[in-house]
Design a protein around this motif. Structure first.
Motif, PDB file in Angstrom:
ATOM      1  N   ILE A 137       0.522  -1.012   0.061  1.00 32.86           N
ATOM      2  CA  ILE A 137      -0.289  -0.210  -0.025  1.00 32.86           C
ATOM      3  C   ILE A 137       0.697   1.417  -0.040  1.00 32.86           C
ATOM      4  CG2 ILE A 137      -1.403   1.460   1.331  1.00 32.86           C
ATOM      5  CD1 ILE A 137      -2.911  -1.227   2.403  1.00 32.86           C
ATOM      6  N   VAL A 138       0.918   2.376  -0.719  1.00 32.89           N
ATOM      7  CA  VAL A 138       1.155   3.848  -0.791  1.00 32.89           C
ATOM      8  C   VAL A 138       0.474   5.011  -0.652  1.00 32.89           C
ATOM      9  CG1 VAL A 138       3.365   2.727  -2.258  1.00 32.89           C
ATOM     10  CG2 VAL A 138       1.337   3.666  -3.684  1.00 32.89           C
ATOM     11  N   GLU A 139       1.088   5.254   0.076  1.00 25.64           N
ATOM     12  CA  GLU A 139       0.086   6.544  -0.255  1.00 25.64           C
ATOM     13  C   GLU A 139       0.149   7.399  -2.354  1.00 25.64           C
ATOM     14  OE1 GLU A 139      -0.564   9.963   3.056  1.00 25.64           O
ATOM     15  OE2 GLU A 139       1.473   9.093   2.512  1.00 25.64           O
ATOM     16  N   PHE A 140      -0.736   6.980  -2.543  1.00 28.27           N
ATOM     17  CA  PHE A 140      -1.073   8.425  -3.925  1.00 28.27           C
ATOM     18  C   PHE A 140      -2.824   8.173  -4.278  1.00 28.27           C
ATOM     19  CE2 PHE A 140      -1.012   7.127  -7.980  1.00 28.27           C
ATOM     20  CZ  PHE A 140      -0.601   8.288  -8.758  1.00 28.27           C
ATOM     21  N   ASP A 148       8.263   4.463   2.326  1.00 32.73           N
ATOM     22  CA  ASP A 148       7.195   5.197   2.258  1.00 32.73           C
ATOM     23  C   ASP A 148       5.937   4.361   1.764  1.00 32.73           C
ATOM     24  OD1 ASP A 148       7.656   7.898   2.540  1.00 32.73           O
ATOM     25  OD2 ASP A 148       8.621   8.304   0.721  1.00 32.73           O
ATOM     26  N   ARG A 193      -2.058  11.309  -3.254  1.00 31.88           N
ATOM     27  CA  ARG A 193      -2.090  12.856  -2.354  1.00 31.88           C
ATOM     28  C   ARG A 193      -2.038  12.374  -1.229  1.00 31.88           C
ATOM     29  NH1 ARG A 193      -6.464  14.335   0.153  1.00 31.88           N
ATOM     30  NH2 ARG A 193      -8.152  13.811  -0.635  1.00 31.88           N
ATOM     31  N   GLU A 194      -1.577  12.895   0.001  1.00 32.67           N
ATOM     32  CA  GLU A 194      -0.979  12.533   1.452  1.00 32.67           C
ATOM     33  C   GLU A 194      -2.714  12.131   1.600  1.00 32.67           C
ATOM     34  OE1 GLU A 194      -0.289  14.604   4.761  1.00 32.67           O
ATOM     35  OE2 GLU A 194       0.921  15.510   3.588  1.00 32.67           O
ATOM     36  N   GLY A 195      -2.717  10.991   2.507  1.00 31.48           N
ATOM     37  CA  GLY A 195      -3.819  10.647   2.791  1.00 31.48           C
ATOM     38  C   GLY A 195      -4.765   9.725   2.104  1.00 31.48           C
ATOM     39  N   MET A 196      -4.621   9.788   0.901  1.00 31.56           N
ATOM     40  CA  MET A 196      -5.431   9.016  -0.213  1.00 31.56           C
ATOM     41  C   MET A 196      -4.121   7.344  -0.502  1.00 31.56           C
ATOM     42  SD  MET A 196      -7.173  11.161  -2.382  1.00 31.56           S
ATOM     43  CE  MET A 196      -7.479   9.556  -3.205  1.00 31.56           C
ATOM     44  N   TYR A 197      -5.092   6.430   0.580  1.00 31.89           N
ATOM     45  CA  TYR A 197      -3.932   4.874  -0.079  1.00 31.89           C
ATOM     46  C   TYR A 197      -4.220   3.865  -1.457  1.00 31.89           C
ATOM     47  CZ  TYR A 197      -2.011   6.402   4.510  1.00 31.89           C
ATOM     48  OH  TYR A 197      -1.221   7.686   5.154  1.00 31.89           O
ATOM     49  N   ILE A 203       4.379   0.331   2.165  1.00 31.42           N
ATOM     50  CA  ILE A 203       3.743  -0.334   3.534  1.00 31.42           C
ATOM     51  C   ILE A 203       3.388  -1.731   2.957  1.00 31.42           C
ATOM     52  CG2 ILE A 203       1.481  -0.875   5.081  1.00 31.42           C
ATOM     53  CD1 ILE A 203       1.107   2.268   4.598  1.00 31.42           C
TER      54      ILE A 203
END
Length: 135
Positions: free
Chosen positions: A54-57, A103, A59-63, A105
């Protein structure tokens, strides 16, 4: 060995049924996308994905789900991990991100389960996405 699926009469029957299903007014709306999903999943069984992350993409707060596709690479003296983030519901295209290990998970999802989530647009999701236990 020769299977029934590979025999010429069976191939003709399958092609005929496919043609009929693709022409039926209401059925084709479901049948055509469903066959595309099946073909996409079959072709991805040979994909070189190492693990599901899982990555933040974007933007911040979206996975999003991603697939580690290769070995770490050096970018300006920093180690980056190649992660493929597929488009939903067509995983044949997507983004290739080069991310720092911090960055990313890790998950316990199998590639098959993650692909099922992607091609179903999340309809076939597990109740929870677990991280591997840390030693």
């Amino acid at each position: 060995t020769i299977s029934a699926e590979n025999s010429i009469p069976m191939q003709v029957l399958i092609k005929t049924m496919d043609t009929i299903m693709c022409r039926a007014p209401i059925i084709r709306w479901v049948y055509s996308p469903a066959t595309q999903v099946v073909k996409a999943v079959r072709s991805l069984k040979e994909a070189p994905f190492k693990r599901v992350v899982i990555v933040e993409f974007p933007r911040e707060g979206m996975y999003v789900l991603g697939f580690v596709t290769g070995k770490p690479v050096d970018v300006k003296g920093q180690e980056k991990i190649p992660v493929f983030v597929p488009h939903v519901p067509n995983p044949m295209t997507g983004f290739l991100l080069l991310l720092a290990p911090k960055d990313i998970i890790d998950t316990e999802l199998t590639v098959e389960d993650a692909m099922r989530m992607v091609v179903s647009a999340g309809l076939l999701s597990p109740a929870a996405i677990k991280q591997p236990a840390k030693n």
